[in-house]
Design a protein around this motif. Sequence first.
Motif, PDB file in Angstrom:
ATOM      1  N   ILE A 158     158.567  -5.252  37.291  1.00 35.26           N
ATOM      2  CA  ILE A 158     159.726  -6.140  37.316  1.00 35.26           C
ATOM      3  C   ILE A 158     159.180  -7.561  37.202  1.00 35.26           C
ATOM      4  CG2 ILE A 158     161.645  -6.993  38.706  1.00 35.26           C
ATOM      5  CD1 ILE A 158     161.761  -4.199  40.029  1.00 35.26           C
ATOM      6  N   LYS A 159     159.368  -8.161  36.039  1.00 33.70           N
ATOM      7  CA  LYS A 159     158.718  -9.457  35.773  1.00 33.70           C
ATOM      8  C   LYS A 159     159.243 -10.486  36.767  1.00 33.70           C
ATOM      9  CE  LYS A 159     157.354 -12.173  31.685  1.00 33.70           C
ATOM     10  NZ  LYS A 159     155.903 -11.948  31.708  1.00 33.70           N
ATOM     11  N   ASN A 160     158.329 -11.128  37.466  1.00 34.16           N
ATOM     12  CA  ASN A 160     158.731 -12.002  38.559  1.00 34.16           C
ATOM     13  C   ASN A 160     157.875 -13.257  38.626  1.00 34.16           C
ATOM     14  OD1 ASN A 160     156.394 -11.633  40.555  1.00 34.16           O
ATOM     15  ND2 ASN A 160     156.918  -9.528  40.007  1.00 34.16           N
ATOM     16  N   PHE A 161     158.348 -14.189  39.445  1.00 31.16           N
ATOM     17  CA  PHE A 161     157.704 -15.501  39.544  1.00 31.16           C
ATOM     18  C   PHE A 161     156.680 -15.564  40.680  1.00 31.16           C
ATOM     19  CE2 PHE A 161     161.932 -17.281  37.751  1.00 31.16           C
ATOM     20  CZ  PHE A 161     161.457 -17.266  36.447  1.00 31.16           C
ATOM     21  N   HIS A 162     156.276 -14.442  41.215  1.00 31.99           N
ATOM     22  CA  HIS A 162     155.301 -14.462  42.312  1.00 31.99           C
ATOM     23  C   HIS A 162     153.905 -14.667  41.741  1.00 31.99           C
ATOM     24  CE1 HIS A 162     158.692 -13.340  44.624  1.00 31.99           C
ATOM     25  NE2 HIS A 162     158.074 -12.759  45.608  1.00 31.99           N
ATOM     26  N   TRP A 163     153.592 -15.926  41.502  1.00 33.73           N
ATOM     27  CA  TRP A 163     152.392 -16.291  40.741  1.00 33.73           C
ATOM     28  C   TRP A 163     151.377 -17.077  41.564  1.00 33.73           C
ATOM     29  CZ3 TRP A 163     151.636 -17.616  35.038  1.00 33.73           C
ATOM     30  CH2 TRP A 163     152.259 -16.690  34.203  1.00 33.73           C
ATOM     31  N   LEU A 164     151.547 -17.214  42.874  1.00 31.71           N
ATOM     32  CA  LEU A 164     150.585 -18.059  43.598  1.00 31.71           C
ATOM     33  C   LEU A 164     149.174 -17.497  43.499  1.00 31.71           C
ATOM     34  CD1 LEU A 164     152.305 -19.435  46.841  1.00 31.71           C
ATOM     35  CD2 LEU A 164     151.354 -20.752  44.935  1.00 31.71           C
ATOM     36  N   ASP A 165     149.048 -16.166  43.488  1.00 31.42           N
ATOM     37  CA  ASP A 165     147.716 -15.578  43.319  1.00 31.42           C
ATOM     38  C   ASP A 165     147.149 -15.937  41.935  1.00 31.42           C
ATOM     39  OD1 ASP A 165     149.726 -14.038  42.169  1.00 31.42           O
ATOM     40  OD2 ASP A 165     148.867 -12.110  42.722  1.00 31.42           O
ATOM     41  N   LEU A 166     147.994 -15.813  40.910  1.00 26.78           N
ATOM     42  CA  LEU A 166     147.561 -16.145  39.555  1.00 26.78           C
ATOM     43  C   LEU A 166     147.252 -17.639  39.433  1.00 26.78           C
ATOM     44  CD1 LEU A 166     150.298 -14.015  37.754  1.00 26.78           C
ATOM     45  CD2 LEU A 166     147.883 -13.413  37.996  1.00 26.78           C
ATOM     46  N   THR A 167     148.062 -18.457  40.097  1.00 24.46           N
ATOM     47  CA  THR A 167     147.858 -19.908  40.047  1.00 24.46           C
ATOM     48  C   THR A 167     146.550 -20.295  40.737  1.00 24.46           C
ATOM     49  OG1 THR A 167     150.227 -20.326  39.921  1.00 24.46           O
ATOM     50  CG2 THR A 167     148.847 -22.145  40.713  1.00 24.46           C
ATOM     51  N   MET A 168     146.270 -19.683  41.881  1.00 20.46           N
ATOM     52  CA  MET A 168     144.991 -19.967  42.549  1.00 20.46           C
ATOM     53  C   MET A 168     143.837 -19.490  41.657  1.00 20.46           C
ATOM     54  SD  MET A 168     145.602 -21.639  45.342  1.00 20.46           S
ATOM     55  CE  MET A 168     146.943 -22.426  44.424  1.00 20.46           C
ATOM     56  N   GLY A 169     144.070 -18.426  40.901  1.00 22.21           N
ATOM     57  CA  GLY A 169     143.071 -17.968  39.930  1.00 22.21           C
ATOM     58  C   GLY A 169     142.826 -19.008  38.842  1.00 22.21           C
ATOM     59  N   ILE A 170     143.887 -19.670  38.388  1.00 23.89           N
ATOM     60  CA  ILE A 170     143.730 -20.729  37.368  1.00 23.89           C
ATOM     61  C   ILE A 170     142.858 -21.855  37.921  1.00 23.89           C
ATOM     62  CG2 ILE A 170     144.950 -22.552  36.092  1.00 23.89           C
ATOM     63  CD1 ILE A 170     147.336 -20.616  35.819  1.00 23.89           C
ATOM     64  N   PHE A 171     143.139 -22.266  39.176  1.00 22.85           N
ATOM     65  CA  PHE A 171     142.306 -23.312  39.781  1.00 22.85           C
ATOM     66  C   PHE A 171     140.847 -22.869  39.851  1.00 22.85           C
ATOM     67  CE2 PHE A 171     146.331 -25.169  41.274  1.00 22.85           C
ATOM     68  CZ  PHE A 171     146.052 -26.519  41.163  1.00 22.85           C
ATOM     69  N   GLU A 172     140.641 -21.622  40.244  1.00 23.32           N
ATOM     70  CA  GLU A 172     139.269 -21.111  40.349  1.00 23.32           C
ATOM     71  C   GLU A 172     138.596 -21.086  38.976  1.00 23.32           C
ATOM     72  OE1 GLU A 172     139.153 -17.182  41.994  1.00 23.32           O
ATOM     73  OE2 GLU A 172     136.985 -17.232  42.361  1.00 23.32           O
ATOM     74  N   ALA A 173     139.357 -20.727  37.944  1.00 26.11           N
ATOM     75  CA  ALA A 173     138.808 -20.738  36.579  1.00 26.11           C
ATOM     76  C   ALA A 173     138.356 -22.150  36.209  1.00 26.11           C
ATOM     77  CB  ALA A 173     139.850 -20.223  35.583  1.00 26.11           C
TER      78      ALA A 173
ATOM     79  N   ARG B 148     154.031  -5.674  52.966  1.00 27.65           N
ATOM     80  CA  ARG B 148     153.964  -7.130  52.844  1.00 27.65           C
ATOM     81  C   ARG B 148     152.831  -7.489  51.879  1.00 27.65           C
ATOM     82  NH1 ARG B 148     155.752 -11.605  51.790  1.00 27.65           N
ATOM     83  NH2 ARG B 148     155.554 -13.421  53.131  1.00 27.65           N
ATOM     84  N   ILE B 149     153.054  -8.514  51.065  1.00 29.37           N
ATOM     85  CA  ILE B 149     152.001  -9.015  50.165  1.00 29.37           C
ATOM     86  C   ILE B 149     150.722  -9.245  50.975  1.00 29.37           C
ATOM     87  CG2 ILE B 149     151.300 -11.012  48.786  1.00 29.37           C
ATOM     88  CD1 ILE B 149     154.294 -11.326  48.006  1.00 29.37           C
ATOM     89  N   GLN B 150     149.607  -8.746  50.454  1.00 24.57           N
ATOM     90  CA  GLN B 150     148.370  -8.798  51.240  1.00 24.57           C
ATOM     91  C   GLN B 150     147.775 -10.214  51.251  1.00 24.57           C
ATOM     92  OE1 GLN B 150     148.435  -8.005  48.049  1.00 24.57           O
ATOM     93  NE2 GLN B 150     146.434  -7.586  47.160  1.00 24.57           N
ATOM     94  N   PRO B 151     147.112 -10.576  52.374  1.00 22.07           N
ATOM     95  CA  PRO B 151     146.578 -11.941  52.503  1.00 22.07           C
ATOM     96  C   PRO B 151     145.476 -12.264  51.494  1.00 22.07           C
ATOM     97  CG  PRO B 151     145.974 -10.584  54.408  1.00 22.07           C
ATOM     98  CD  PRO B 151     146.947  -9.790  53.604  1.00 22.07           C
ATOM     99  N   GLU B 152     144.840 -11.248  50.926  1.00 25.40           N
ATOM    100  CA  GLU B 152     143.807 -11.495  49.918  1.00 25.40           C
ATOM    101  C   GLU B 152     144.423 -11.957  48.597  1.00 25.40           C
ATOM    102  OE1 GLU B 152     144.181  -8.698  51.637  1.00 25.40           O
ATOM    103  OE2 GLU B 152     142.416  -8.578  52.938  1.00 25.40           O
ATOM    104  N   ALA B 153     145.733 -11.784  48.453  1.00 23.27           N
ATOM    105  CA  ALA B 153     146.427 -12.232  47.237  1.00 23.27           C
ATOM    106  C   ALA B 153     147.081 -13.597  47.471  1.00 23.27           C
ATOM    107  CB  ALA B 153     147.470 -11.207  46.804  1.00 23.27           C
TER     108      ALA B 153
END
Lengths: 301, 301
Positions: A158-173, B148-153
């Motif tokens: 279900i395509k969603n806006f829960h992107w904080l993990d992906l966004t933190m990945g962008i910063f890390e990149a 719940r979304i895991q803290p590692e994410a």
Amino acid sequence: MTQDHDPADGIAFVDGAYVPLALASVPLIDRGFVRSDATYDVVHVWQGRFFRLDNHIERFHASMQGLHMSLPHSKADIAGILTECVRRSGLRDAYVQMTCTRGVPPRGTRDPRLCRNRFYAFAQPFVWIANEEQRREGLSMIVSSVQRIQPEAVDPRIKNFHWLDLTMGIFEAYENDAVVAVLTDRAGNVTEGAGFNVFAVRDGRLATPDRGVFEGMTRRTVIEMAREVGIGCEVRDVPADELRAADEIFITSTAGGIMPVTVLDGRIHGNGKPGPLTRRIHDLYWDRQHAAGLFTEIDYG
Amino acid sequence: MTQDHDPADGIAFVDGAYVPLALASVPLIDRGFVRSDATYDVVHVWQGRFFRLDNHIERFHASMQGLHMSLPHSKADIAGILTECVRRSGLRDAYVQMTCTRGVPPRGTRDPRLCRNRFYAFAQPFVWIANEEQRREGLSMIVSSVQRIQPEAVDPRIKNFHWLDLTMGIFEAYENDAVVAVLTDRAGNVTEGAGFNVFAVRDGRLATPDRGVFEGMTRRTVIEMAREVGIGCEVRDVPADELRAADEIFITSTAGGIMPVTVLDGRIHGNGKPGPLTRRIHDLYWDRQHAAGLFTEIDYG
């Protein structure tokens, strides 16, 4: 239409009206914002043609159902609204988004069932995950230390806006001189990055993750094309170490198509050039934009 | 101020201006919406007084730092803006939210570092997770099948809008004639619910989860009060089975304070009445709204 806004910067459909994208907004207390209680889909327009428009709208409807949302718009209505956004923008190459939010709860309640779901759409200039040189020469990617949100918490189909993990990945990149980051699950299998799926090539065969990822339309197109031209393609767990040992790596996205990865975790991958299978898939994909049954011509009037 | 809007329905601060909450909005292409790239905090006003305002603003600042965001507003500026929202609303009991979003990326880029972060605030009537009868008699809660979304994410200590797991929990609660749902982690330990923390009481001692949860201000207040009055309080893993075997259960939230749970997974818990320790913590909490050093009086002018 406000004079100050060039339609080619983007046109949105909000509350029944077409407005310049820069003026389009969401209520501050729409749960779509304050609870990220929303789903969306993105379809692209290339050379005046939608690619797989019906498939995108079909998937958007399935996502809404998954979140117990519904809209008064039929699939044909949505296709019409998206077309009108593009037509008014005049854009021949465009990134077109449709979004459904939960809406604003009636006063004094926080019951999501009582909200009137809201529809937003917009067309803006085509978005590329990587610039022209990066797409030609290859991208630098990292395997992020951040995990992708697990599917037992949020269904990634279900395509969603829960992107904080992906966004933190962008910063890390960026901190590691890379352009994109791919996240893993807790078992160390590759999942996806910010808006893209990943393929590994080994011994002339493709592999792409099956779990914990959004099933992107470009990914689906690659799987279909591979089958048609007789390239093996496995949809299964792909450990990060398998990605590191791959002959070629590429990523797929509606925002850019097929993009080669030539540096992984700071090390030059393979011979540092986009590989032959990646190039072949790339060319097949762009040819496919004009395949019968997959495109919808836009009448710009 | 528009005539049609009663200030007591809520006042927001957006783009440097105070507006009726119903008219406040976020740009459609703010990453705060389309990527849920945002953090927030909520402080309440009770009988004309903010509770722990400085603590909330302090935490909001820490959350922004965690997401590499910053605002041109000092902590004192933010306190002033929140106060002005409440003052203009005239509300004596209010739910007051401060939000920082990543902002709108400059044209042609998706680099979050290039966005100007944006500040939004609003005051609205006090929000209660449960109605008056539920708070008096006890709530019905389920242990959700959603994790719940895991803290590692996503670091849950950075207050965020990634609530689809919690929202699906709410739907599951309603389907099971319950009011609220608590989510577990993959190991089956209790985490949190939609806007609240959970406490289990056993043999006169409290226990509350330490991992994978937002460290709520009401939770913190309970831990501090327990220490002060000599009630044991352990912050550690709480398996769902331990919750099921507890003498008493209560939940804590800025949106409602201390709320007893008397039905768990459809079964009456204990004797079906709010327990003595829950009632004691409840009363201590509401007394504490007037404790020196914790409140900030609002001058309504």
